[in-house]
Design a protein around this motif. Structure first.
Motif, PDB file in Angstrom:
ATOM      1  N   ALA A  41       0.827  -1.209   0.000  1.00  0.00           N
ATOM      2  CA  ALA A  41       0.000   0.000   0.000  1.00  0.00           C
ATOM      3  C   ALA A  41       0.859   1.255   0.000  1.00  0.00           C
ATOM      4  O   ALA A  41       0.563   2.227  -0.717  1.00  0.00           O
ATOM      5  N   ARG A  44       2.770   1.658  -3.398  1.00  0.00           N
ATOM      6  CA  ARG A  44       1.897   2.075  -4.494  1.00  0.00           C
ATOM      7  C   ARG A  44       1.556   3.564  -4.424  1.00  0.00           C
ATOM      8  O   ARG A  44       1.063   4.129  -5.390  1.00  0.00           O
ATOM      9  N   ARG A  45       1.821   4.174  -3.267  1.00  0.00           N
ATOM     10  CA  ARG A  45       1.606   5.612  -3.135  1.00  0.00           C
ATOM     11  C   ARG A  45       2.887   6.391  -3.438  1.00  0.00           C
ATOM     12  O   ARG A  45       2.903   7.614  -3.292  1.00  0.00           O
ATOM     13  N   GLU A 105      -5.238  -3.555  -0.343  1.00  0.00           N
ATOM     14  CA  GLU A 105      -6.388  -2.747  -0.748  1.00  0.00           C
ATOM     15  C   GLU A 105      -7.142  -2.210   0.462  1.00  0.00           C
ATOM     16  O   GLU A 105      -7.706  -1.119   0.427  1.00  0.00           O
ATOM     17  N   ARG A 108      -5.098   0.650   1.606  1.00  0.00           N
ATOM     18  CA  ARG A 108      -5.277   1.780   0.682  1.00  0.00           C
ATOM     19  C   ARG A 108      -6.564   2.532   0.981  1.00  0.00           C
ATOM     20  O   ARG A 108      -6.579   3.759   1.047  1.00  0.00           O
ATOM     21  N   ASP A 112      -6.820   6.338   2.400  1.00  0.00           N
ATOM     22  CA  ASP A 112      -7.548   7.334   1.607  1.00  0.00           C
ATOM     23  C   ASP A 112      -8.689   7.963   2.395  1.00  0.00           C
ATOM     24  O   ASP A 112      -9.128   9.085   2.058  1.00  0.00           O
TER      25      ASP A 112
END
Length: 219
Positions: A41, A44-45, A105, A108, A112
Protein backbone atom coordinates in the motif's frame (compact mmCIF):
# COMPACT_ATOMS: atom_id res chain seq x y z
CA UNK A 1 -19.81 -47.51 7.52
CA UNK A 2 -20.70 -47.19 11.21
CA UNK A 3 -19.27 -44.44 13.34
CA UNK A 4 -16.53 -45.80 15.64
CA UNK A 5 -15.93 -43.73 18.75
CA UNK A 6 -12.93 -45.83 19.74
CA UNK A 7 -11.32 -45.00 16.40
CA UNK A 8 -12.10 -41.33 16.99
CA UNK A 9 -10.36 -41.49 20.37
CA UNK A 10 -7.40 -43.18 18.74
CA UNK A 11 -6.90 -40.61 15.97
CA UNK A 12 -7.80 -37.48 17.94
CA UNK A 13 -4.22 -36.71 19.15
CA UNK A 14 -2.97 -36.82 15.54
CA UNK A 15 -5.73 -34.49 14.35
CA UNK A 16 -5.13 -32.09 17.23
CA UNK A 17 -1.48 -31.84 16.15
CA UNK A 18 -2.79 -30.96 12.71
CA UNK A 19 -5.05 -28.29 14.21
CA UNK A 20 -2.05 -26.74 15.96
CA UNK A 21 -0.12 -26.52 12.70
CA UNK A 22 -3.17 -25.09 10.93
CA UNK A 23 -3.59 -22.36 13.55
CA UNK A 24 0.15 -21.65 13.57
CA UNK A 25 0.24 -21.32 9.78
CA UNK A 26 -2.77 -18.97 9.90
CA UNK A 27 -1.28 -16.76 12.62
CA UNK A 28 2.13 -16.53 10.97
CA UNK A 29 0.54 -16.01 7.55
CA UNK A 30 -1.57 -13.21 9.02
CA UNK A 31 1.51 -11.45 10.34
CA UNK A 32 3.23 -11.76 6.95
CA UNK A 33 0.14 -10.54 5.08
CA UNK A 34 -0.22 -7.57 7.43
CA UNK A 35 3.36 -6.47 6.82
CA UNK A 36 3.33 -7.24 3.08
CA UNK A 37 -0.03 -5.52 2.62
CA UNK A 38 1.14 -2.36 4.36
CA UNK A 39 4.35 -2.37 2.33
CA UNK A 40 2.46 -2.74 -0.95
CA UNK A 41 0.00 0.00 0.00
CA UNK A 42 2.79 2.44 0.86
CA UNK A 43 4.89 1.62 -2.22
CA UNK A 44 1.90 2.07 -4.49
CA UNK A 45 1.61 5.61 -3.14
CA UNK A 46 5.20 6.34 -4.14
CA UNK A 47 5.74 9.47 -6.21
CA UNK A 48 8.18 7.46 -8.32
CA UNK A 49 6.03 6.09 -11.13
CA UNK A 50 8.34 3.15 -11.83
CA UNK A 51 8.03 1.92 -8.25
CA UNK A 52 4.27 2.38 -7.90
CA UNK A 53 3.52 0.78 -11.28
CA UNK A 54 5.89 -2.15 -10.76
CA UNK A 55 4.50 -2.92 -7.31
CA UNK A 56 0.96 -2.53 -8.64
CA UNK A 57 1.65 -4.98 -11.48
CA UNK A 58 3.18 -7.54 -9.12
CA UNK A 59 0.24 -7.25 -6.72
CA UNK A 60 -2.27 -7.67 -9.54
CA UNK A 61 -0.35 -10.67 -10.88
CA UNK A 62 -0.35 -12.39 -7.48
CA UNK A 63 -4.04 -11.62 -6.95
CA UNK A 64 -4.84 -12.93 -10.42
CA UNK A 65 -3.17 -16.33 -10.00
CA UNK A 66 -4.40 -19.18 -7.79
CA UNK A 67 -2.87 -19.65 -4.37
CA UNK A 68 -2.35 -23.33 -5.18
CA UNK A 69 -0.12 -22.46 -8.14
CA UNK A 70 1.88 -20.05 -6.01
CA UNK A 71 2.43 -22.70 -3.33
CA UNK A 72 3.66 -25.15 -5.95
CA UNK A 73 6.03 -22.52 -7.33
CA UNK A 74 7.47 -21.63 -3.92
CA UNK A 75 7.95 -25.21 -2.76
CA UNK A 76 8.74 -27.11 -5.95
CA UNK A 77 10.17 -24.57 -8.42
CA UNK A 78 12.31 -22.32 -6.20
CA UNK A 79 14.56 -25.26 -5.16
CA UNK A 80 15.64 -25.49 -8.81
CA UNK A 81 16.88 -21.92 -8.39
CA UNK A 82 18.77 -22.79 -5.21
CA UNK A 83 16.08 -21.60 -2.78
CA UNK A 84 14.99 -24.52 -0.60
CA UNK A 85 12.37 -23.76 2.06
CA UNK A 86 10.86 -26.01 4.74
CA UNK A 87 7.20 -26.87 4.00
CA UNK A 88 5.73 -24.74 6.78
CA UNK A 89 7.89 -21.74 5.90
CA UNK A 90 6.93 -22.05 2.23
CA UNK A 91 3.26 -22.30 3.19
CA UNK A 92 3.38 -19.28 5.47
CA UNK A 93 5.12 -17.21 2.79
CA UNK A 94 2.60 -18.33 0.17
CA UNK A 95 -0.40 -17.52 2.35
CA UNK A 96 1.09 -14.26 3.61
CA UNK A 97 2.11 -12.87 0.23
CA UNK A 98 -1.11 -13.95 -1.48
CA UNK A 99 -3.37 -12.39 1.13
CA UNK A 100 -1.02 -9.44 1.51
CA UNK A 101 -2.10 -8.29 -1.94
CA UNK A 102 -5.70 -8.21 -0.67
CA UNK A 103 -4.95 -6.54 2.65
CA UNK A 104 -3.05 -3.90 0.66
CA UNK A 105 -6.39 -2.75 -0.75
CA UNK A 106 -7.79 -2.52 2.77
CA UNK A 107 -4.85 -0.36 3.79
CA UNK A 108 -5.28 1.78 0.68
CA UNK A 109 -8.94 2.41 1.48
CA UNK A 110 -8.17 3.18 5.11
CA UNK A 111 -5.40 5.63 4.24
CA UNK A 112 -7.55 7.33 1.61
CA UNK A 113 -10.29 7.79 4.21
CA UNK A 114 -8.04 9.90 6.44
CA UNK A 115 -9.17 13.52 5.94
CA UNK A 116 -6.89 15.63 3.76
CA UNK A 117 -6.72 18.17 6.56
CA UNK A 118 -4.72 15.72 8.67
CA UNK A 119 -1.95 15.66 6.08
CA UNK A 120 -1.95 19.46 5.97
CA UNK A 121 -1.91 19.69 9.77
CA UNK A 122 1.09 17.36 9.95
CA UNK A 123 2.88 19.51 7.39
CA UNK A 124 2.02 22.64 9.32
CA UNK A 125 3.55 21.06 12.44
CA UNK A 126 6.79 20.47 10.51
CA UNK A 127 6.54 16.68 10.81
CA UNK A 128 8.69 14.72 8.41
CA UNK A 129 7.34 11.86 6.31
CA UNK A 130 8.02 9.12 8.86
CA UNK A 131 6.50 11.13 11.71
CA UNK A 132 3.45 11.95 9.61
CA UNK A 133 2.81 8.30 8.85
CA UNK A 134 3.53 6.89 12.31
CA UNK A 135 1.97 9.61 14.47
CA UNK A 136 -0.86 11.01 12.36
CA UNK A 137 -2.00 8.91 9.39
CA UNK A 138 -1.68 5.24 10.42
CA UNK A 139 -3.11 5.68 13.96
CA UNK A 140 -6.28 7.06 12.33
CA UNK A 141 -6.35 4.74 9.33
CA UNK A 142 -5.74 1.35 10.97
CA UNK A 143 -8.62 1.00 13.50
CA UNK A 144 -11.40 1.09 10.85
CA UNK A 145 -9.45 -1.50 8.85
CA UNK A 146 -9.41 -4.12 11.60
CA UNK A 147 -12.77 -5.81 10.80
CA UNK A 148 -11.89 -6.17 7.12
CA UNK A 149 -8.41 -7.47 7.94
CA UNK A 150 -9.90 -10.00 10.35
CA UNK A 151 -12.27 -11.14 7.60
CA UNK A 152 -9.31 -11.93 5.34
CA UNK A 153 -7.57 -13.78 8.13
CA UNK A 154 -10.63 -16.02 8.53
CA UNK A 155 -10.56 -16.65 4.79
CA UNK A 156 -6.87 -17.52 5.07
CA UNK A 157 -7.65 -20.06 7.79
CA UNK A 158 -10.10 -21.78 5.46
CA UNK A 159 -7.43 -21.94 2.74
CA UNK A 160 -4.89 -23.78 4.90
CA UNK A 161 -5.92 -27.25 3.57
CA UNK A 162 -4.11 -26.23 0.37
CA UNK A 163 -0.86 -26.52 2.34
CA UNK A 164 -1.27 -30.29 2.25
CA UNK A 165 -0.06 -30.25 -1.37
CA UNK A 166 3.38 -29.08 -0.18
CA UNK A 167 3.51 -31.71 2.59
CA UNK A 168 2.69 -29.40 5.52
CA UNK A 169 1.27 -31.63 8.26
CA UNK A 170 -1.75 -29.41 8.87
CA UNK A 171 -5.20 -30.72 9.75
CA UNK A 172 -6.27 -31.88 6.30
CA UNK A 173 -3.00 -33.64 5.60
CA UNK A 174 -3.10 -35.43 8.93
CA UNK A 175 -6.69 -36.51 8.28
CA UNK A 176 -5.81 -37.85 4.83
CA UNK A 177 -2.85 -39.72 6.26
CA UNK A 178 -5.03 -41.34 8.94
CA UNK A 179 -7.77 -42.17 6.43
CA UNK A 180 -5.34 -43.74 3.97
CA UNK A 181 -3.63 -45.74 6.72
CA UNK A 182 -6.77 -47.25 8.22
CA UNK A 183 -9.02 -47.08 5.13
CA UNK A 184 -11.62 -45.25 7.19
CA UNK A 185 -12.66 -41.86 5.86
CA UNK A 186 -15.91 -41.00 7.63
CA UNK A 187 -14.46 -40.20 11.06
CA UNK A 188 -11.33 -38.22 10.08
CA UNK A 189 -13.02 -36.17 7.37
CA UNK A 190 -16.04 -35.47 9.56
CA UNK A 191 -13.76 -34.34 12.36
CA UNK A 192 -11.88 -32.06 9.95
CA UNK A 193 -15.18 -30.38 9.07
CA UNK A 194 -16.10 -30.12 12.76
CA UNK A 195 -12.76 -28.53 13.67
CA UNK A 196 -12.95 -26.01 10.85
CA UNK A 197 -16.57 -25.17 11.64
CA UNK A 198 -15.88 -24.68 15.34
CA UNK A 199 -12.86 -22.45 14.82
CA UNK A 200 -14.63 -20.51 12.05
CA UNK A 201 -17.64 -19.86 14.28
CA UNK A 202 -15.40 -18.62 17.08
CA UNK A 203 -13.64 -16.37 14.56
CA UNK A 204 -16.97 -15.05 13.26
CA UNK A 205 -18.05 -14.07 16.80
CA UNK A 206 -14.71 -12.27 17.19
CA UNK A 207 -15.24 -10.54 13.85
CA UNK A 208 -18.70 -9.37 14.93
CA UNK A 209 -17.15 -7.90 18.07
CA UNK A 210 -14.50 -6.10 16.02
CA UNK A 211 -17.17 -4.72 13.69
CA UNK A 212 -19.10 -3.34 16.66
CA UNK A 213 -15.91 -2.01 18.26
CA UNK A 214 -14.28 -0.39 15.24
CA UNK A 215 -17.07 -0.15 12.68
CA UNK A 216 -17.27 -1.59 9.16
CA UNK A 217 -15.38 -0.36 6.14
CA UNK A 218 -16.13 -1.19 2.54
CA UNK A 219 -13.66 -3.37 0.71
Amino acid sequence: MEWDWEFVRQIMPTLIEGVKITILATLLGSVVSTVVGLGIALLRRSHVAAISRTVGFIAEFIRGTPLLVQLYFIFYVLPDMGILLPPLVAGVIGLGVHYGTYTAEVYRAGIDNVPRGQWEAAKACNLNGRQTWTHVILPQAIPPMIPALANYFIAMFKETPLLSVITVLELMNQAKSVANTYYRYVEPMTLVGAFFLTISLISVFLLRYLERRYGRIER
